[in-house]
Design an enzyme around this catalytic site. Sequence first.
Site, short mmCIF file in Angstrom:
data_model
loop_
_atom_site.label_atom_id
_atom_site.label_comp_id
_atom_site.label_asym_id
_atom_site.label_seq_id
_atom_site.Cartn_x
_atom_site.Cartn_y
_atom_site.Cartn_z
N GLU A 1 7.99 -5.11 -1.56
CA GLU A 1 8.01 -4.18 -0.43
C GLU A 1 7.60 -4.94 0.84
O GLU A 1 6.70 -5.77 0.80
CB GLU A 1 6.97 -3.08 -0.70
CG GLU A 1 6.74 -2.11 0.45
CD GLU A 1 5.50 -1.23 0.23
OE1 GLU A 1 4.48 -1.73 -0.31
OE2 GLU A 1 5.56 -0.05 0.63
N ASN B 1 10.61 2.54 5.42
CA ASN B 1 10.17 1.44 4.56
C ASN B 1 11.32 1.25 3.55
O ASN B 1 11.49 2.07 2.65
CB ASN B 1 8.85 1.85 3.89
CG ASN B 1 8.20 0.73 3.12
OD1 ASN B 1 8.87 -0.20 2.70
ND2 ASN B 1 6.90 0.85 2.92
N LYS C 1 12.00 4.37 1.18
CA LYS C 1 10.84 4.90 0.44
C LYS C 1 10.64 6.39 0.67
O LYS C 1 10.67 6.86 1.82
CB LYS C 1 9.60 4.12 0.87
CG LYS C 1 8.30 4.46 0.16
CD LYS C 1 7.21 3.48 0.62
CE LYS C 1 5.87 3.72 -0.04
NZ LYS C 1 4.89 2.69 0.36
N GLU D 1 0.40 4.28 6.64
CA GLU D 1 1.85 4.31 6.41
C GLU D 1 2.48 5.58 6.96
O GLU D 1 3.63 5.56 7.39
CB GLU D 1 2.16 4.19 4.91
CG GLU D 1 2.17 2.76 4.41
CD GLU D 1 2.88 2.67 3.07
OE1 GLU D 1 4.10 2.86 3.01
OE2 GLU D 1 2.18 2.39 2.06
N CYS E 1 6.86 0.96 -3.98
CA CYS E 1 5.41 1.05 -4.10
C CYS E 1 4.89 2.40 -4.57
O CYS E 1 4.95 2.71 -5.74
CB CYS E 1 4.72 0.61 -2.81
SG CYS E 1 2.98 0.26 -3.12
N ASN F 1 2.87 -3.22 -2.30
CA ASN F 1 1.67 -3.79 -1.65
C ASN F 1 0.55 -2.83 -2.00
O ASN F 1 0.50 -1.72 -1.47
CB ASN F 1 1.81 -3.78 -0.12
CG ASN F 1 2.70 -4.87 0.44
OD1 ASN F 1 2.23 -5.89 0.94
ND2 ASN F 1 3.99 -4.64 0.39
N1 CDT Z 1 2.33 0.40 -0.20
C1 CDT Z 1 1.87 1.43 -0.93
O1 CDT Z 1 2.55 2.43 -1.11
N2 CDT Z 1 0.60 1.31 -1.41
C2 CDT Z 1 -0.07 2.36 -2.10
C3 CDT Z 1 -1.53 2.19 -1.89
C4 CDT Z 1 -2.33 3.33 -2.36
S1 CDT Z 1 -2.44 4.66 -1.29
C5 CDT Z 1 -3.39 4.15 0.01
C6 CDT Z 1 0.20 2.36 -3.61
O2 CDT Z 1 0.51 3.43 -4.15
O3 CDT Z 1 0.09 1.30 -4.25
#
Ligand code: CDT
Length: 315
Positions: free
Chosen positions: A47, A111, A128, A147, A173, A198
């Site tokens: 991502e 995204n 996304k 985000e 993600c 990420n």
């Molecule tokens: N990039 C991404 O979606 N990261 C989220 C982080 C947790 S929510 C703050 C994930 O689901 O891995």
Amino acid sequence: MPRRITVGAGQMGPIARDETKGEVVDRLMNLLLQAKDQGVELLVYPELAMTTFFPRWFVEDPAEFDHYYHREMPDQDTKVLFDEAKQLGIGFALGYAELYTDDEGIEHRYNTYILVERDGSVVSKFRKIHIPGHADYEPWRQFQHAERHYFEPGPDGFGTWQAFDGVVGMAICNDRRWPETYRVLGLQGAEVILIGYNTPLYYSPDPTQNALSGFHNHLVMQAGAYQNGAYVVGVAKGGFEEGVESLSQSVIIAPSGQIIAQAITLEDELISANIDLDFCETYKGTLFNFDYYRMPEHYGLVTSQRGAVPPPMGS
Ligand code: CDT
């Protein structure tokens, strides 16, 4: 004809805030050349593979971060990667921040993943759907996860495409944590699901989850693979990035739910596996024969409501 394909997960280590797009593309090219050596035909990048994970910083006007977004793909920064991949006959999925102006002149920030075939043709984009974190500045957090300030949910839903001799779907993600993601892809015949992520190891709303981050990552992707008879390629951008540590542990998962290959570093690292797409039928045609066993007449709540509604007290 056996339908075998070699897939690769091109895990990335951190991308610094001041790293140029050219420097990042050099790293992506390096992974591409390693992919060639390993016979990879489909290389999956993480991502937001072109930039540092900028939602950790809040700027009031998202336009201040427009330099992190791409209006076209490929563009002048990434064309060299697209050209080289075509030359090598390697298809790929690349995650990036997309700035799109619609027909009415309204700007949208997504995204996005772009999926490119071995001959250089663009198969599709995926934007996304599940956007995690928050939309406003939250000073109590160790770092932001804004985000919802920088991206809107993709309007196109979860699709699959005939590509790479099979049926391919994508998710990004946070999408991977939701069983609906895999099921909607599974209902469109997904045989390979590509997922970049990420994932900061520190989760401010509930730090008791920190130690379980790696477990939860594999738990959801292994379950999604098994319950839908599909391969999952899960690819991290991990390591210490601008003071924030993110999960690595990229994996290639079989329809049995078993991990076939796993990254062992926190850096740029390529893992690969030669997979048999017909093996999906082992699960899609038996225990998870959707046509025979699913009971959609009892699943209505999944799409008719968002939050949980417990029964009234005393019922
Ligand atoms: N990039 C991404 O979606 N990261 C989220 C982080 C947790 S929510 C703050 C994930 O689901 O891995």
